[in-house]
Design a protein around this motif. Structure first.
Motif, PDB file in Angstrom:
ATOM      1  N   ALA A 111      28.774  -2.393  -8.060  1.00 41.38           N
ATOM      2  CA  ALA A 111      29.755  -3.648  -8.390  1.00 41.38           C
ATOM      3  C   ALA A 111      30.396  -3.961  -7.127  1.00 41.38           C
ATOM      4  O   ALA A 111      30.910  -3.178  -6.516  1.00 41.38           O
ATOM      5  CB  ALA A 111      30.514  -3.451  -9.630  1.00 41.38           C
ATOM      6  N   ARG A 112      30.654  -5.283  -6.955  1.00 45.29           N
ATOM      7  CA  ARG A 112      31.495  -5.832  -5.908  1.00 45.29           C
ATOM      8  C   ARG A 112      32.726  -6.733  -6.388  1.00 45.29           C
ATOM      9  O   ARG A 112      32.579  -7.455  -7.487  1.00 45.29           O
ATOM     10  CB  ARG A 112      30.560  -6.644  -4.958  1.00 45.29           C
ATOM     11  CG  ARG A 112      29.929  -8.174  -5.434  1.00 45.29           C
ATOM     12  CD  ARG A 112      29.057  -8.615  -4.413  1.00 45.29           C
ATOM     13  NE  ARG A 112      28.838 -10.182  -4.848  1.00 45.29           N
ATOM     14  CZ  ARG A 112      27.995 -10.189  -5.924  1.00 45.29           C
ATOM     15  NH1 ARG A 112      26.992  -9.377  -6.250  1.00 45.29           N
ATOM     16  NH2 ARG A 112      27.652 -11.580  -6.148  1.00 45.29           N
TER      17      ARG A 112
ATOM     18  N   ALA B 125      32.503 -10.113  -8.845  1.00 42.41           N
ATOM     19  CA  ALA B 125      31.334  -9.823  -9.790  1.00 42.41           C
ATOM     20  C   ALA B 125      31.585  -9.327 -10.791  1.00 42.41           C
ATOM     21  O   ALA B 125      32.209  -8.205 -11.068  1.00 42.41           O
ATOM     22  CB  ALA B 125      30.189  -9.530  -8.857  1.00 42.41           C
TER      23      ALA B 125
ATOM     24  N   ARG C 218      27.149  -5.217 -14.655  1.00 36.40           N
ATOM     25  CA  ARG C 218      26.258  -5.719 -15.339  1.00 36.40           C
ATOM     26  C   ARG C 218      26.262  -4.743 -16.831  1.00 36.40           C
ATOM     27  O   ARG C 218      26.569  -3.646 -16.451  1.00 36.40           O
ATOM     28  CB  ARG C 218      24.879  -5.508 -14.706  1.00 36.40           C
ATOM     29  CG  ARG C 218      24.776  -6.632 -13.719  1.00 36.40           C
ATOM     30  CD  ARG C 218      23.454  -6.320 -12.852  1.00 36.40           C
ATOM     31  NE  ARG C 218      23.266  -5.112 -12.128  1.00 36.40           N
ATOM     32  CZ  ARG C 218      22.134  -4.589 -12.121  1.00 36.40           C
ATOM     33  NH1 ARG C 218      21.179  -5.168 -11.914  1.00 36.40           N
ATOM     34  NH2 ARG C 218      22.153  -3.266 -11.339  1.00 36.40           N
TER      35      ARG C 218
ATOM     36  N   ASN D 176      38.842 -10.866 -15.754  1.00 35.40           N
ATOM     37  CA  ASN D 176      38.817 -12.037 -15.309  1.00 35.40           C
ATOM     38  C   ASN D 176      40.158 -12.666 -15.183  1.00 35.40           C
ATOM     39  O   ASN D 176      40.578 -13.202 -14.409  1.00 35.40           O
ATOM     40  CB  ASN D 176      37.763 -12.884 -15.888  1.00 35.40           C
ATOM     41  CG  ASN D 176      36.285 -12.695 -15.740  1.00 35.40           C
ATOM     42  OD1 ASN D 176      35.987 -12.395 -14.873  1.00 35.40           O
ATOM     43  ND2 ASN D 176      35.653 -12.553 -16.939  1.00 35.40           N
TER      44      ASN D 176
ATOM     45  N   GLU E 128      41.222  -9.768  -4.703  1.00 36.58           N
ATOM     46  CA  GLU E 128      40.134  -9.933  -5.488  1.00 36.58           C
ATOM     47  C   GLU E 128      39.806  -8.668  -5.984  1.00 36.58           C
ATOM     48  O   GLU E 128      39.611  -7.470  -5.256  1.00 36.58           O
ATOM     49  CB  GLU E 128      38.877 -10.395  -4.675  1.00 36.58           C
ATOM     50  CG  GLU E 128      37.459 -10.801  -5.384  1.00 36.58           C
ATOM     51  CD  GLU E 128      37.921 -11.760  -6.380  1.00 36.58           C
ATOM     52  OE1 GLU E 128      38.294 -11.605  -7.546  1.00 36.58           O
ATOM     53  OE2 GLU E 128      37.513 -13.038  -6.099  1.00 36.58           O
TER      54      GLU E 128
ATOM     55  N   VAL F  29      37.022  -6.129  -8.706  1.00 34.69           N
ATOM     56  CA  VAL F  29      35.656  -6.145  -9.596  1.00 34.69           C
ATOM     57  C   VAL F  29      35.944  -6.768 -11.016  1.00 34.69           C
ATOM     58  O   VAL F  29      36.963  -6.442 -11.547  1.00 34.69           O
ATOM     59  CB  VAL F  29      35.111  -4.620  -9.599  1.00 34.69           C
ATOM     60  CG1 VAL F  29      33.964  -4.287 -10.467  1.00 34.69           C
ATOM     61  CG2 VAL F  29      34.917  -4.188  -8.169  1.00 34.69           C
ATOM     62  N   ARG F  30      34.953  -7.372 -11.410  1.00 32.38           N
ATOM     63  CA  ARG F  30      35.354  -8.065 -12.760  1.00 32.38           C
ATOM     64  C   ARG F  30      34.740  -7.179 -13.966  1.00 32.38           C
ATOM     65  O   ARG F  30      33.693  -7.286 -14.631  1.00 32.38           O
ATOM     66  CB  ARG F  30      34.457  -9.445 -12.976  1.00 32.38           C
ATOM     67  CG  ARG F  30      34.921 -10.451 -11.899  1.00 32.38           C
ATOM     68  CD  ARG F  30      36.557 -10.673 -12.043  1.00 32.38           C
ATOM     69  NE  ARG F  30      37.105 -11.230 -10.707  1.00 32.38           N
ATOM     70  CZ  ARG F  30      38.005 -12.167 -10.894  1.00 32.38           C
ATOM     71  NH1 ARG F  30      38.654 -12.676 -12.229  1.00 32.38           N
ATOM     72  NH2 ARG F  30      38.683 -12.755  -9.747  1.00 32.38           N
TER      73      ARG F  30
END
Length: 268
Positions: free
Chosen positions: A60-61, A64, A67, A175, A184, A186-187
């Protein structure tokens, strides 16, 4: 003998049975479909839980979403805790008690971050009292935890109502939380398993998910619905045979009780 099958009462029964059978077929198919979905989900989660830890950046970035296929993978990440933006997640149950999750951003070396669920704490002495939250270790820490998707009303069933006390939330919505941070993230978030160095005191760790029987109940319900098909058909034929037998017995009694049926035929 079987003309009674065309009477209104029996016609209604035929219609009911003919409607029930396809309904049971569809219900069984739906349960078998749920069994396959849940079994696949159980296998995925189990495999992710058993996989060795990998660096968070490989899965994960920042900016983003996590998943679904990567959820519950064990990850490692290093950084410093940003306690100024720590949040408490309300109404979380652990060991049969309702309390709070402690959600603290971890800022990594590149200036981005990830939300870390450090664990569960009990509520304060009163509803208005803030809970006692152990502080995280100061300075650089290395966290190992389970990667999680961002929470929504749809995937949790929790209604995200506004008007919560300052610093408290109902959903771990990465988010929305990320929009209020100066860096920023990781979402998604990470459920803490261990950290180095360890804290002198820490919230109770969040346990692993219970993968259950992988949809075993759905399989049983599917078989049950299809067994009901046999019960419906068998009961239908049993009622027909019983009605025919009762009518045959009644006809035999009428013949036996009618004296004219035994009188000899007159001649001449």
């Amino acid at each position: 003998m079987y003309r009674f099958l065309l009477t209104p009462r029996w016609l209604a029964l035929h219609i009911v049975v003919l409607l029930v059978i396809p309904a049971f077929v569809l219900l069984g198919q739906w349960q078998f479909g749920r069994y396959e979905e849940r079994s696949a989900e159980s296998e995925r989660v189990t495999a992710n839980l058993q996989a060795p830890p990998v660096p968070l950046a490989s899965l994960a970035r920042p900016g983003a979403a996590v998943r679904e296929a990567e959820e519950y993978r064990r990850v490692t990440v290093s950084g410093t805790y940003d306690t100024a933006h720590e949040l408490l997640v309300r109404r979380r149950t652990q060991n049969g008690r309702v309390g709070f999750y402690v959600l603290t951003p971890l800022v990594t070396g590149d200036g981005s971050g990830v939300l870390v669920n450090r664990g569960w704490v009990p509520p304060g002495e009163t509803a208005a009292a803030a809970p006692d939250v152990p502080a995280p270790p100061p300075g650089q820490v290395t966290v190992t935890g389970r990667l999680r998707e961002s929470e929504t009303e749809e995937n949790t069933g929790i209604e995200n109502r506004p008007g919560q006390p300052q610093g408290q939330i109902l959903l771990i919505d990465a988010n929305a939380i990320g929009d209020g941070l100066p860096y920023e993230i990781v979402r998604g978030y990470v459920d803490l398993i261990e950290q180095r160095p360890a804290a002198a005191q820490a919230p109770e760790p969040v346990p692993e998910p219970d993968v259950g029987g992988g949809g075993g109940l759905n399989l049983a319900y599917g078989v049950q619905w299809w067994l009901f098909i046999g019960v419906a058909i068998g009961g239908w034929f049993l009622l027909i045979r019983r009605e025919a037998a009762d009518r045959r017995a009644a006809a035999e009694r009428e013949t036996r009780d009618d004296p004219s049926s035994d009188a000899p035929a007159r001649t001449g």
